[in-house]
Design a protein around this motif. Structure first.
Motif, PDB file in Angstrom:
ATOM      1  N   UNK A 254       0.647  -1.221  -0.164  1.00 16.29           N
ATOM      2  CA  UNK A 254      -0.046  -0.036  -0.052  1.00 16.29           C
ATOM      3  C   UNK A 254       0.920   1.301  -0.203  1.00 16.29           C
ATOM      4  N   UNK A 255       2.076   1.369   0.807  1.00 15.34           N
ATOM      5  CA  UNK A 255       2.867   2.440   0.766  1.00 15.34           C
ATOM      6  C   UNK A 255       3.649   2.639  -0.593  1.00 15.34           C
ATOM      7  N   UNK A 256       3.623   1.595  -1.401  1.00 20.38           N
ATOM      8  CA  UNK A 256       4.287   1.604  -2.696  1.00 20.38           C
ATOM      9  C   UNK A 256       3.500   2.124  -3.589  1.00 20.38           C
ATOM     10  N   UNK A 257       1.983   1.889  -3.440  1.00 22.95           N
ATOM     11  CA  UNK A 257       1.115   2.448  -4.366  1.00 22.95           C
ATOM     12  C   UNK A 257       0.939   3.853  -4.076  1.00 22.95           C
TER      13      UNK A 257
ATOM     14  N   UNK B  43      -0.622  24.827  -9.547  1.00 19.84           N
ATOM     15  CA  UNK B  43       0.552  25.133  -8.879  1.00 19.84           C
ATOM     16  C   UNK B  43       0.386  25.515  -7.388  1.00 19.84           C
ATOM     17  N   UNK B  44      -0.982  25.531  -6.830  1.00 22.32           N
ATOM     18  CA  UNK B  44      -1.211  25.766  -5.633  1.00 22.32           C
ATOM     19  C   UNK B  44      -1.260  24.753  -4.425  1.00 22.32           C
ATOM     20  N   UNK B  45      -0.974  23.481  -5.024  1.00 23.42           N
ATOM     21  CA  UNK B  45      -0.705  22.535  -3.930  1.00 23.42           C
ATOM     22  C   UNK B  45      -1.758  21.506  -3.684  1.00 23.42           C
ATOM     23  N   UNK B  46      -2.332  21.087  -4.869  1.00 20.61           N
ATOM     24  CA  UNK B  46      -3.559  20.104  -4.925  1.00 20.61           C
ATOM     25  C   UNK B  46      -3.164  18.905  -3.897  1.00 20.61           C
ATOM     26  N   UNK B  47      -4.164  18.737  -3.184  1.00 16.69           N
ATOM     27  CA  UNK B  47      -3.829  17.482  -1.931  1.00 16.69           C
ATOM     28  C   UNK B  47      -4.784  16.358  -2.638  1.00 16.69           C
ATOM     29  N   UNK B  48      -4.058  15.243  -2.693  1.00 14.05           N
ATOM     30  CA  UNK B  48      -4.523  14.008  -3.002  1.00 14.05           C
ATOM     31  C   UNK B  48      -5.809  13.584  -2.176  1.00 14.05           C
ATOM     32  N   UNK B  49      -5.636  13.771  -0.946  1.00 14.93           N
ATOM     33  CA  UNK B  49      -6.801  13.331   0.066  1.00 14.93           C
ATOM     34  C   UNK B  49      -7.963  14.208  -0.108  1.00 14.93           C
ATOM     35  N   UNK B  50      -7.878  15.410  -0.754  1.00 11.67           N
ATOM     36  CA  UNK B  50      -8.968  16.155  -1.283  1.00 11.67           C
ATOM     37  C   UNK B  50      -9.996  15.695  -2.419  1.00 11.67           C
ATOM     38  N   UNK B  51      -9.181  14.681  -3.009  1.00 12.96           N
ATOM     39  CA  UNK B  51     -10.165  14.175  -4.465  1.00 12.96           C
ATOM     40  C   UNK B  51     -10.363  12.813  -4.554  1.00 12.96           C
TER      41      UNK B  51
ATOM     42  N   UNK C 150     -10.605   9.021  -1.764  1.00  8.29           N
ATOM     43  CA  UNK C 150     -10.648   8.385  -0.281  1.00  8.29           C
ATOM     44  C   UNK C 150      -9.530   7.251  -0.309  1.00  8.29           C
ATOM     45  N   UNK C 151      -8.392   7.793   0.025  1.00  9.17           N
ATOM     46  CA  UNK C 151      -6.866   7.028  -0.297  1.00  9.17           C
ATOM     47  C   UNK C 151      -7.033   5.851   0.206  1.00  9.17           C
ATOM     48  N   UNK C 152      -7.628   5.539   1.544  1.00  9.15           N
ATOM     49  CA  UNK C 152      -7.602   4.495   2.267  1.00  9.15           C
ATOM     50  C   UNK C 152      -8.535   3.310   1.497  1.00  9.15           C
ATOM     51  N   UNK C 153      -9.490   3.890   0.882  1.00  7.69           N
ATOM     52  CA  UNK C 153     -10.543   3.089   0.065  1.00  7.69           C
ATOM     53  C   UNK C 153      -9.680   2.433  -1.230  1.00  7.69           C
ATOM     54  N   UNK C 154      -8.836   3.426  -1.797  1.00  7.88           N
ATOM     55  CA  UNK C 154      -8.142   2.893  -2.904  1.00  7.88           C
ATOM     56  C   UNK C 154      -6.908   1.705  -2.526  1.00  7.88           C
ATOM     57  N   UNK C 155      -6.311   2.132  -1.577  1.00  3.40           N
ATOM     58  CA  UNK C 155      -5.351   1.143  -1.049  1.00  3.40           C
ATOM     59  C   UNK C 155      -6.131  -0.194  -0.611  1.00  3.40           C
ATOM     60  N   UNK C 156      -7.482  -0.142   0.080  1.00  7.02           N
ATOM     61  CA  UNK C 156      -7.811  -1.364   0.114  1.00  7.02           C
ATOM     62  C   UNK C 156      -8.434  -2.150  -0.780  1.00  7.02           C
ATOM     63  N   UNK C 157      -8.951  -1.379  -1.733  1.00  2.00           N
ATOM     64  CA  UNK C 157      -9.251  -2.134  -3.121  1.00  2.00           C
ATOM     65  C   UNK C 157      -8.124  -2.577  -4.037  1.00  2.00           C
ATOM     66  N   UNK C 158      -7.084  -1.824  -4.099  1.00  2.00           N
ATOM     67  CA  UNK C 158      -6.076  -2.219  -4.879  1.00  2.00           C
ATOM     68  C   UNK C 158      -4.650  -2.992  -4.443  1.00  2.00           C
TER      69      UNK C 158
END
Length: 104
Positions: free
Chosen positions: A26-29, A43-51, A53-61
């Motif tokens: 999961x850390x590698x993903x 350029x304003x620093x878009x945050x992945x977690x705002x777009x 649910x990272x935990x759901x992506x990790x759980x799925x893949x």
């Protein structure tokens, strides 16, 4: 908005492959996804977690996840739709419905 679907990879004509080396954990993903998306956000620093649910992506893949029953996950990221497949591909396609950033 995030979406997990269980379908084929679809047409690849409009998809740009950002990474296809896969991952072992999961850390590698998360590392590969963050690196692949680094050049897509504004350029304003878009945050992945705002777009997505990272935990759901990790759980799925994540390779050893018991919930790994989907073939890909898609979500909107700035002006792109991002696709991550269980085969280890991270790709992006311009989102035709997203407003363009004005340089005025």
């Amino acid at each position: 908005m995030s979406e997990a679907i269980n379908s084929g990879t679809g047409a690849v004509g409009s998809w740009a492959v950002l990474d296809d080396d896969g991952w072992e954990t999961g850390d590698g993903l998360l590392t590969r996804l963050t690196d692949a998306l680094a050049g897509l956000g504004p350029e304003d620093g878009t945050v992945l977690y705002d777009h997505v649910a990272v935990d759901a992506v990790l759980n799925a893949l994540e390779p050893d996840s018991p919930a790994r029953g989907v073939s890909e996950v898609r979500f909107d990221y700035d002006r792109y739709e991002v696709k991550i497949t269980r085969d280890g591909v991270i790709a992006a396609s311009p989102d035709p419905g997203a407003p363009l950033h004005s340089s005025n």
